[in-house]
Design an enzyme around this catalytic site. Structure first.
Site, PDB file in Angstrom:
ATOM      1  CG  ASN A   1       5.666  -9.040   6.774  1.00 37.36           C
ATOM      2  OD1 ASN A   1       4.756  -8.581   7.452  1.00 37.36           O
ATOM      3  ND2 ASN A   1       5.605  -9.755   5.438  1.00 37.36           N
TER       4      ASN A   1
ATOM      5  CG  ASP B   1       8.710  -9.066  -1.877  1.00 38.59           C
ATOM      6  OD1 ASP B   1       7.509  -9.295  -2.192  1.00 38.59           O
ATOM      7  OD2 ASP B   1       9.126  -7.813  -1.675  1.00 38.59           O
TER       8      ASP B   1
ATOM      9  CE  LYS C   1      14.980 -25.652  18.190  1.00 42.05           C
ATOM     10  NZ  LYS C   1      15.511 -26.195  19.480  1.00 42.05           N
TER      11      LYS C   1
ATOM     12  CG  PHE D   1      -2.204  -1.372   0.849  1.00 42.45           C
ATOM     13  CD1 PHE D   1      -3.321  -1.801   0.347  1.00 42.45           C
ATOM     14  CD2 PHE D   1      -2.100  -0.522   2.165  1.00 42.45           C
ATOM     15  CE1 PHE D   1      -4.400  -1.333   0.901  1.00 42.45           C
ATOM     16  CE2 PHE D   1      -3.545  -0.151   2.479  1.00 42.45           C
ATOM     17  CZ  PHE D   1      -4.588  -0.403   2.188  1.00 42.45           C
TER      18      PHE D   1
ATOM     19  CE  LYS E   1       6.654  -1.408  -4.701  1.00 46.75           C
ATOM     20  NZ  LYS E   1       6.757  -1.416  -3.210  1.00 46.75           N
TER      21      LYS E   1
ATOM     22  CE  LYS F   1       3.441  -5.103  -7.041  1.00 49.07           C
ATOM     23  NZ  LYS F   1       3.843  -6.214  -6.131  1.00 49.07           N
TER      24      LYS F   1
HETATM   25  N1  CTP Z   1       2.454  -8.176  -3.301  1.00 49.48           N
HETATM   26  C1  CTP Z   1       1.962  -9.464  -3.589  1.00 49.48           C
HETATM   27  N2  CTP Z   1       2.692 -10.564  -3.772  1.00 49.48           N
HETATM   28  C2  CTP Z   1       4.015 -10.374  -3.477  1.00 49.48           C
HETATM   29  C3  CTP Z   1       4.228  -8.962  -3.006  1.00 49.48           C
HETATM   30  C4  CTP Z   1       3.517  -7.982  -3.000  1.00 49.48           C
HETATM   31  O1  CTP Z   1       0.413  -9.485  -3.842  1.00 49.48           O
HETATM   32  N3  CTP Z   1       4.665 -11.246  -3.458  1.00 49.48           N
HETATM   33  C5  CTP Z   1       1.428  -6.969  -3.068  1.00 49.48           C
HETATM   34  C6  CTP Z   1       1.194  -6.373  -1.797  1.00 49.48           C
HETATM   35  O2  CTP Z   1      -0.023  -6.911  -1.160  1.00 49.48           O
HETATM   36  C7  CTP Z   1       0.976  -4.967  -2.076  1.00 49.48           C
HETATM   37  C8  CTP Z   1       1.672  -4.568  -3.501  1.00 49.48           C
HETATM   38  O3  CTP Z   1       1.947  -5.996  -3.959  1.00 49.48           O
HETATM   39  O4  CTP Z   1      -0.496  -4.803  -2.225  1.00 49.48           O
HETATM   40  C9  CTP Z   1       3.098  -4.075  -3.222  1.00 49.48           C
HETATM   41  O5  CTP Z   1       3.687  -4.695  -2.152  1.00 49.48           O
HETATM   42  P1  CTP Z   1       5.100  -4.005  -1.756  1.00 49.48           P
HETATM   43  O6  CTP Z   1       5.605  -5.174  -0.591  1.00 49.48           O
HETATM   44  O7  CTP Z   1       4.943  -2.645  -1.320  1.00 49.48           O
HETATM   45  O8  CTP Z   1       6.040  -4.039  -3.108  1.00 49.48           O
HETATM   46  P2  CTP Z   1       6.683  -5.429  -3.882  1.00 49.48           P
HETATM   47  O9  CTP Z   1       5.907  -5.824  -5.191  1.00 49.48           O
HETATM   48  O10 CTP Z   1       6.928  -6.364  -2.742  1.00 49.48           O
HETATM   49  O11 CTP Z   1       7.915  -4.540  -4.053  1.00 49.48           O
HETATM   50  P3  CTP Z   1       9.231  -4.097  -3.095  1.00 49.48           P
HETATM   51  O12 CTP Z   1       9.105  -5.092  -2.133  1.00 49.48           O
HETATM   52  O13 CTP Z   1      10.611  -4.169  -4.205  1.00 49.48           O
HETATM   53  O14 CTP Z   1       9.064  -2.841  -2.870  1.00 49.48           O
END
Ligand code: CTP
Length: 412
Positions: free
Chosen positions: A209, A278, A288, A322, A336, A340
């Site tokens: 990302n 995610d 490759k 975040f 969230k 969490k």
């Molecule tokens: N986070 C994490 N592990 C993951 C995804 C996210 O620890 N696999 C943490 C990120 O570091 C951040 C928080 O969860 O502090 C929220 O991340 P975000 O990408 O906004 O949310 P997601 O939980 O991934 O949900 P979505 O992608 O559906 O918005």
């Protein structure tokens, strides 16, 4: 980083690296500090008072007795008004004088007279730096409580390779920032995660990302300035490791999970700024993937939610997450926060200009467990880091109260 309201005395002694002091002065002024330059006679062989006067916006102090024309005693005024004193470059000669208390010019006199922290940044030829007398003098400076900013290694102006280079100006300025920041997190252990994760597709490709890591690095830097012991678990970024911070490099979400859970166990505070992928490819190809004619399908499988796992760990710690959103910012962030086990959520709309990925600014909304929602204007990521850590400092108070309550009850 703001140094508004701080007065920094920059002492420049006579070495070729004096040119770097000019840039350090510029950066300090840019950060809002009042900068008083003190030049030794030898330094004037390398840089002119005019250059440093123009950069600092103030007359440069040069000779002890010039200053006595003022109504106050000049060197005492400089020593008293300093919040920190940086000597860069510090030659072997100046170091020797400081180590033995000799005050035969303005700079060495100011050092003896000040009660502010003194930072000494030696720069010289590698053989001079390794000389036993120089090393003994440096050790004496440390014993006297001065901060010695170790010289960097590399090609030296004298043609040699080795230790003796003056660190880059941003490094010097960061050490000054550490010296003048109130230690509101002294003794606390803070874990910060930063950057993206890379999920391998084959040996040469990955799913990633746009995270640059800047926000997490800013939090780690700010926590170190405030006196915390900081561990930074970071995915791949273009950013240099931070001085004074334990930097742990990982690539994938599962590596980040392992490192983050390991370090979270001992942390008083976790700030999860990483943009964790995610999903990862169900299988990473051993070789490759070759170009074909048709579509290529890649199956993705979910990665662990690291923050949720940290939120479920036993023990007490302040947890900051975040929330990167593109719509329904507050509602999504609140969801969230609850899911969490987070104390404070830093939400931002990643589609807004000057916010989110790969920029130096951010526009954040803070949401805490009490339901309080605080919206902030656009700030630098350094400023956002400061705001977050102010809240971390405040959030730890109720924890202490909760722990103390049973003892008080027993005493009654
Ligand atoms: N986070 C994490 N592990 C993951 C995804 C996210 O620890 N696999 C943490 C990120 O570091 C951040 C928080 O969860 O502090 C929220 O991340 P975000 O990408 O906004 O949310 P997601 O939980 O991934 O949900 P979505 O992608 O559906 O918005």
């Amino acid at each position: 980083m703001s140094m508004r309201g701080k007065t920094i005395v920059v002492g420049v002694s006579g070495g070729i690296a004096a040119y770097k002091a000019c840039e350090a002065v510029r950066l300090l002024v840019q950060a809002g500090a009042t900068v008083q330059v003190v030049l030794t006679r030898a330094a004037e062989e390398f840089v002119t008072p005019l250059t440093l006067q123009a950069l600092s916006g103030r007359p440069v102090a040069r000779r002890t007795f010039d200053l006595t024309e003022e109504s106050e005693i000049g060197h005492i005024r400089i020593a008293d008004t300093a919040d920190a004193l940086l000597i860069a470059p510090a030659t072997a000669n100046v170091i020797a004088k400081l180590a033995t208390g000799i005050a035969d010019d303005l700079l060495t006199t100011v050092v003896l007279a000040t009660r502010a922290p003194v930072l000494v940044a030696p720069a010289m030829n590698v053989h001079m730096w390794e000389n036993a007398t120089v090393q003994a003098n440096v050790a004496r400076l440390r014993d006297a409580g001065h901060v010695v900013i170790e010289p960097a290694s590399g090609a030296l102006a004298c043609g040699y390779e080795g230790a003796g280079r003056l660190p880059e100006p941003d490094v010097l300025v960061e050490e000054v920032a550490v010296a003048v920041t109130e230690k509101t997190l002294a003794g606390r252990r803070v874990l910060v995660t930063a950057g993206p994760t890379w999920e391998a597709l084959d040996p040469v490709r990955h799913v990633a990302n746009r995270s640059s890591g800047k926000m997490g690095f800013a939090v780690a830097r700010a926590a170190r300035r405030r006196g915390a012991r900081v561990t930074l678990v970071t995915g791949p970024t273009a950013l240099a490791d931070l001085r004074g911070v334990e930097c742990v490099h990982v690539t994938s979400a599962r590596e980040m999970e392992k490192a983050a859970l390991h370090h979270a166990a001992a942390a008083d505070c976790v700030v999860m700024a990483a943009a964790v992928g995610d999903y990862r490819p169900l299988e990473a190809a051993r070789h490759k993937i070759k170009r074909g004619r048709g579509d290529l399908e890649i199956r993705l499988t979910p990665n662990p939610d690291i923050l949720a796992k940290i939120g479920a760990l036993p023990g007490q710690r302040v947890i900051v997450g975040f929330a990167a959103e593109t719509r329904d910012l507050v509602a999504n962030a609140r969801r969230k926060l609850q899911a969490k086990g987070v104390h404070l959520m830093v939400a931002n709309d990643v589609t807004a200009p000057d916010a989110g990925f790969d920029v130096d600014t951010n526009i954040v909304t803070l949401i805490d467990r009490s339901g309080r929602v605080e919206r902030f204007e656009k700030m630098s990521k350094d400023e956002v880091a400061g705001v977050i850590l102010d809240r971390v400092r405040d959030l730890r108070t109720p924890r202490t109260t909760v722990r103390a309550a049973p003892r008080r009850l027993r005493r009654r």
